[in-house]
Design an enzyme around this catalytic site. Sequence first.
Site, PDB file in Angstrom:
ATOM      1  N   HIS A 120      11.802 -10.736 -28.318  1.00 35.82           N
ATOM      2  CA  HIS A 120      11.421 -10.681 -26.906  1.00 35.82           C
ATOM      3  C   HIS A 120      12.224  -9.572 -26.241  1.00 35.82           C
ATOM      4  O   HIS A 120      13.359  -9.288 -26.646  1.00 35.82           O
ATOM      5  CB  HIS A 120      11.698 -12.029 -26.234  1.00 35.82           C
ATOM      6  CG  HIS A 120      11.095 -12.163 -24.877  1.00 35.82           C
ATOM      7  ND1 HIS A 120      11.663 -11.607 -23.752  1.00 35.82           N
ATOM      8  CD2 HIS A 120       9.962 -12.781 -24.451  1.00 35.82           C
ATOM      9  CE1 HIS A 120      10.915 -11.881 -22.699  1.00 35.82           C
ATOM     10  NE2 HIS A 120       9.880 -12.589 -23.093  1.00 35.82           N
ATOM     11  N   GLU A 137       3.779  -7.237 -24.979  1.00 34.80           N
ATOM     12  CA  GLU A 137       4.262  -7.531 -23.630  1.00 34.80           C
ATOM     13  C   GLU A 137       4.967  -6.310 -23.040  1.00 34.80           C
ATOM     14  O   GLU A 137       6.145  -6.091 -23.321  1.00 34.80           O
ATOM     15  CB  GLU A 137       5.256  -8.698 -23.661  1.00 34.80           C
ATOM     16  CG  GLU A 137       4.666 -10.047 -23.977  1.00 34.80           C
ATOM     17  CD  GLU A 137       5.662 -11.154 -23.650  1.00 34.80           C
ATOM     18  OE1 GLU A 137       5.316 -12.042 -22.871  1.00 34.80           O
ATOM     19  OE2 GLU A 137       6.798 -11.110 -24.161  1.00 34.80           O
TER      20      GLU A 137
END
EC number: 5.3.1.1
Length: 224
Positions: free
Chosen positions: A93, A141
């Site tokens: 992430h 993302e």
Amino acid sequence: MKFPVLILNFKAYAEAAGRRAVEIAKAAERVAKELGVNIAVAPNHLELALVAQSVEIPVYAQGVDVESPGAHTAHVALGNLKEAGAAGVILNHSEAPLRLNELARYVGKARELGLDVVVCAPDPTTSLAAAALGPHAVAVEPPELIGTGRAVSRYKPETVVQTVQLVAKHFADVAVITGAGIESGEDVEAALRLGTRGVLLASAAVKAKDHYQKIMELAKPLLK
């Protein structure tokens, strides 16, 4: 790993600390059962075991920094996550980036342990490199949209489409999901229309006043 999927990342939000993590997870489980859709939750490491003991839907870890259990003070080992009840793990992430050699090791070890593996990436090219490592899914993302309410499916649809096409061409067995700025059911629906097989999101669900109603809104597009 089942698709299409909605993955709810609790991050380290106060709204999802302690028993509140269980409450959100149970709301997600209720929606998953009522609609018959796939929803996974990713609580903070502190709540992972508690949540895993409290619900039947998949519980994912938000990350990892050690492959195997051992003398690793203050670290999180993949093997220990499995013992705690994790069904999967989110890696790389943008808030917890990994070096490529680390990522490759963790993906391989997680697959060996039978965990679902989702690797996050900021753009199409990095997503392709991530897919080459063999995860179940790549989550594209753009970091500049995370937490902004500006959904990637509306503000950077070309990034999503390019990622879907690139990964499908070279690694058809790796699913592409997306996230960043997802706030509504319309955002989820738009992401699915772009060819993704799911959505990874956080604040929209975790910070909602009514978790059940918000998760229901976010999950309904999975039926279409």
